[in-house]
Design a protein around this motif. Structure first.
Motif, PDB file in Angstrom:
ATOM      1  N   PHE A 212      -6.678   3.123  -7.318  1.00  0.00           N
ATOM      2  CA  PHE A 212      -5.491   2.778  -8.092  1.00  0.00           C
ATOM      3  C   PHE A 212      -5.869   2.169  -9.444  1.00  0.00           C
ATOM      4  CE2 PHE A 212      -1.683  -0.215  -8.445  1.00  0.00           C
ATOM      5  CZ  PHE A 212      -0.786   0.780  -8.798  1.00  0.00           C
TER       6      PHE A 212
ATOM      7  N   ILE B  12       0.837  -1.204   0.000  1.00  0.00           N
ATOM      8  CA  ILE B  12       0.000   0.000   0.000  1.00  0.00           C
ATOM      9  C   ILE B  12       0.874   1.257   0.000  1.00  0.00           C
ATOM     10  CG2 ILE B  12      -1.647   1.335   1.361  1.00  0.00           C
ATOM     11  CD1 ILE B  12      -2.842  -0.999  -0.213  1.00  0.00           C
ATOM     12  N   ALA B  13       2.004   1.199   0.686  1.00  0.00           N
ATOM     13  CA  ALA B  13       2.922   2.342   0.667  1.00  0.00           C
ATOM     14  C   ALA B  13       3.442   2.582  -0.745  1.00  0.00           C
ATOM     15  CB  ALA B  13       4.080   2.090   1.632  1.00  0.00           C
TER      16      ALA B  13
ATOM     17  N   PHE C 299       0.892   7.266  -6.481  1.00  0.00           N
ATOM     18  CA  PHE C 299      -0.013   8.417  -6.505  1.00  0.00           C
ATOM     19  C   PHE C 299       0.777   9.728  -6.459  1.00  0.00           C
ATOM     20  CE2 PHE C 299      -3.695   5.890  -4.339  1.00  0.00           C
ATOM     21  CZ  PHE C 299      -4.085   5.395  -5.574  1.00  0.00           C
ATOM     22  N   GLU C 300       1.764   9.780  -5.555  1.00  0.00           N
ATOM     23  CA  GLU C 300       2.557  11.003  -5.402  1.00  0.00           C
ATOM     24  C   GLU C 300       3.307  11.317  -6.692  1.00  0.00           C
ATOM     25  OE1 GLU C 300       5.082  10.219  -2.097  1.00  0.00           O
ATOM     26  OE2 GLU C 300       3.423  10.213  -0.631  1.00  0.00           O
TER      27      GLU C 300
ATOM     28  N   LEU D 110      -7.917   2.624  -1.465  1.00  0.00           N
ATOM     29  CA  LEU D 110      -6.761   3.022  -2.265  1.00  0.00           C
ATOM     30  C   LEU D 110      -6.594   2.143  -3.498  1.00  0.00           C
ATOM     31  CD1 LEU D 110      -4.176   3.801   0.550  1.00  0.00           C
ATOM     32  CD2 LEU D 110      -5.344   5.439  -0.943  1.00  0.00           C
TER      33      LEU D 110
ATOM     34  N   ARG E  32       0.829   4.373  -2.682  1.00  0.00           N
ATOM     35  CA  ARG E  32       0.822   5.798  -2.327  1.00  0.00           C
ATOM     36  C   ARG E  32       1.954   6.549  -3.044  1.00  0.00           C
ATOM     37  NH1 ARG E  32      -2.417   7.563   1.609  1.00  0.00           N
ATOM     38  NH2 ARG E  32      -3.435   6.070   3.019  1.00  0.00           N
ATOM     39  N   ARG E  33       3.128   5.920  -3.124  1.00  0.00           N
ATOM     40  CA  ARG E  33       4.240   6.576  -3.807  1.00  0.00           C
ATOM     41  C   ARG E  33       3.935   6.760  -5.291  1.00  0.00           C
ATOM     42  NH1 ARG E  33       7.360   3.416  -0.145  1.00  0.00           N
ATOM     43  NH2 ARG E  33       7.839   1.788  -1.674  1.00  0.00           N
TER      44      ARG E  33
ATOM     45  N   ASP F 103      -7.394   1.869   4.995  1.00  0.00           N
ATOM     46  CA  ASP F 103      -7.806   2.474   3.732  1.00  0.00           C
ATOM     47  C   ASP F 103      -7.348   1.671   2.525  1.00  0.00           C
ATOM     48  OD1 ASP F 103      -5.161   2.925   4.146  1.00  0.00           O
ATOM     49  OD2 ASP F 103      -5.204   5.061   3.633  1.00  0.00           O
TER      50      ASP F 103
ATOM     51  N   GLU G  86      -4.039  12.936  -5.552  1.00  0.00           N
ATOM     52  CA  GLU G  86      -4.384  12.973  -4.137  1.00  0.00           C
ATOM     53  C   GLU G  86      -5.558  12.023  -3.889  1.00  0.00           C
ATOM     54  OE1 GLU G  86      -3.878  13.827  -0.253  1.00  0.00           O
ATOM     55  OE2 GLU G  86      -2.665  14.659  -1.895  1.00  0.00           O
ATOM     56  N   PRO G  87      -5.328  10.920  -3.176  1.00  0.00           N
ATOM     57  CA  PRO G  87      -6.430   9.972  -2.935  1.00  0.00           C
ATOM     58  C   PRO G  87      -7.598  10.644  -2.225  1.00  0.00           C
ATOM     59  CG  PRO G  87      -4.323   9.036  -2.262  1.00  0.00           C
ATOM     60  CD  PRO G  87      -4.071  10.488  -2.548  1.00  0.00           C
TER      61      PRO G  87
ATOM     62  N   SER H 197      -7.382   7.582 -10.555  1.00  0.00           N
ATOM     63  CA  SER H 197      -5.963   7.721 -10.913  1.00  0.00           C
ATOM     64  C   SER H 197      -5.643   7.188 -12.311  1.00  0.00           C
ATOM     65  CB  SER H 197      -5.096   6.982  -9.895  1.00  0.00           C
ATOM     66  OG  SER H 197      -5.272   5.573 -10.031  1.00  0.00           O
TER      67      SER H 197
END
Length: 316
Positions: free
Chosen positions: A287, A217-218, A224-225, A283, A221-222, A279, A230-231, A293
């Motif tokens: 994704f 999940i991390a 997304f960044e 996410l 998130r990376r 979450d 922005e979720p 996204s």
């Protein structure tokens, strides 16, 4: 293994005048070892379970590996040590049954060239438990196992037990994920071992989605960044069931080792998310959503993704 099986192996070793006379002797290293050494380099700790004639232990030691050669037959260790000395390398011999051995450390590589398929099924759970202890989090596991040559083929009176590819993958799931698979066919073997067979080779790795769900999940998130996305907190956009099944299946995140029935995909994701974060479901839906996204949709943007656990990495 049972006492009867052990005695059978001991008798075979007593009969053999040298390692080359053993029925399971092989001159070349087990399939995948050469490529694995190429990828991982010349350092690491390897465990050869049921080292037998010592071919693989010596091969790995010659390439710089710190090798533990394990077998419950003393003569097997004698053969292995003698071959290592002749080759000018060193291996660490251990006389033990893998199903009762206290694993002292994690290994970068664990190899089983035909031990499991000679094992009494009552020992399978203990074998699996020791394997989980032995393979490092980023380690590799190589297995040789007999398969039926044709559907419904019976096992022989003696010798290895045949299992299908599906049975093998089920046995090691979800902790291990098949990376590569190969086989060669032997159409004519003695009737006492059941005739022909397909000799299958597996290269497994830890299923990181199972092993480190929060890290997966991390990585999402990376990604997304990287795309300035922005979720949306709590947003769980609806996805086609077929897409969700592909996302959680072995071709992408590997949460399951087979592509699930689309009707089960949502439940599978929810069960997995218990250990991945509150979450996680939201996410992953974002994704894979084209309307959000648009990163891992039907046509995934693999070259722009930070999810290193995804099995599609082999295509990049």
């Amino acid at each position: 293994m049972s006492t009867h099986e052990k005695e059978t192996f001991i008798q075979t070793y007593q009969w053999a005048k040298d390692w080359s006379q053993l029925p399971w002797a092989h001159d070349e290293p087990t399939l995948f070892l050469a490529e694995l050494c190429k990828q991982r380099g010349t350092s690491g700790k390897a465990l050869d379970i049921g080292c037998g004639a010592g071919t693989d232990s010596v091969y790995l030691a010659q390439r710089g590996w710190d090798v533990t050669a394990l077998d419950f037959v003393p003569k097997a260790l004698e053969f292995t040590q003698a071959r290592a000395e002749a080759a000018g390398v060193r291996v660490t011999p251990v006389e033990a049954d893998i199903t009762t051995w206290e694993v002292p450390q994690a290994f970068d590589l664990v190899l089983d060239h035909g031990l499991l398929h000679n094992m009494d099924p009552v020992r399978y759970p203990a074998y699996r438990e020791r394997l989980l202890e032995a393979v490092a989090p980023d380690g590799d596991f190589v297995l040789l196992h007999w398969h039926p040559l044709y559907p419904g083929q019976a096992n022989g009176e003696v010798g290895p037990t045949r299992r299908s590819r599906e049975e093998i993958k089920d046995f090691f799931a979800p902790e291990f994920q098949e990376r590569y698979y190969g086989q060669e066919l032997f159409e004519d073997l003695p009737d006492m071992v059941g005739g022909g067979m397909a000799q299958a080779y597996y290269w497994f790795r830890r299923n990181q989605a199972c092993w480190q769900p929060a890290e997966l999940i991390a990585q999402v998130r990376r990604t997304f960044e990287r795309h300035d996305y922005e979720p949306e907190p709590g947003a769980t956009p609806e996805l086609p069931a077929e897409l969700l099944a592909r996302l959680v299946g072995p071709g992408r995140l590997g949460i399951t080792h087979v592509v699930p029935d689309p009707a089960d995909a949502e439940r599978i994701l929810a069960d997995w998310a218990v250990n991945a974060g509150d979450d996680a479901v939201s996410l992953l839906h974002q994704f894979a959503s084209e309307a959000h996204s648009n990163l891992c949709a039907a046509v995934p943007k693999c070259g722009e993704c930070e999810v290193s656990f995804c099995k599609r990495l082999r295509y990049r």
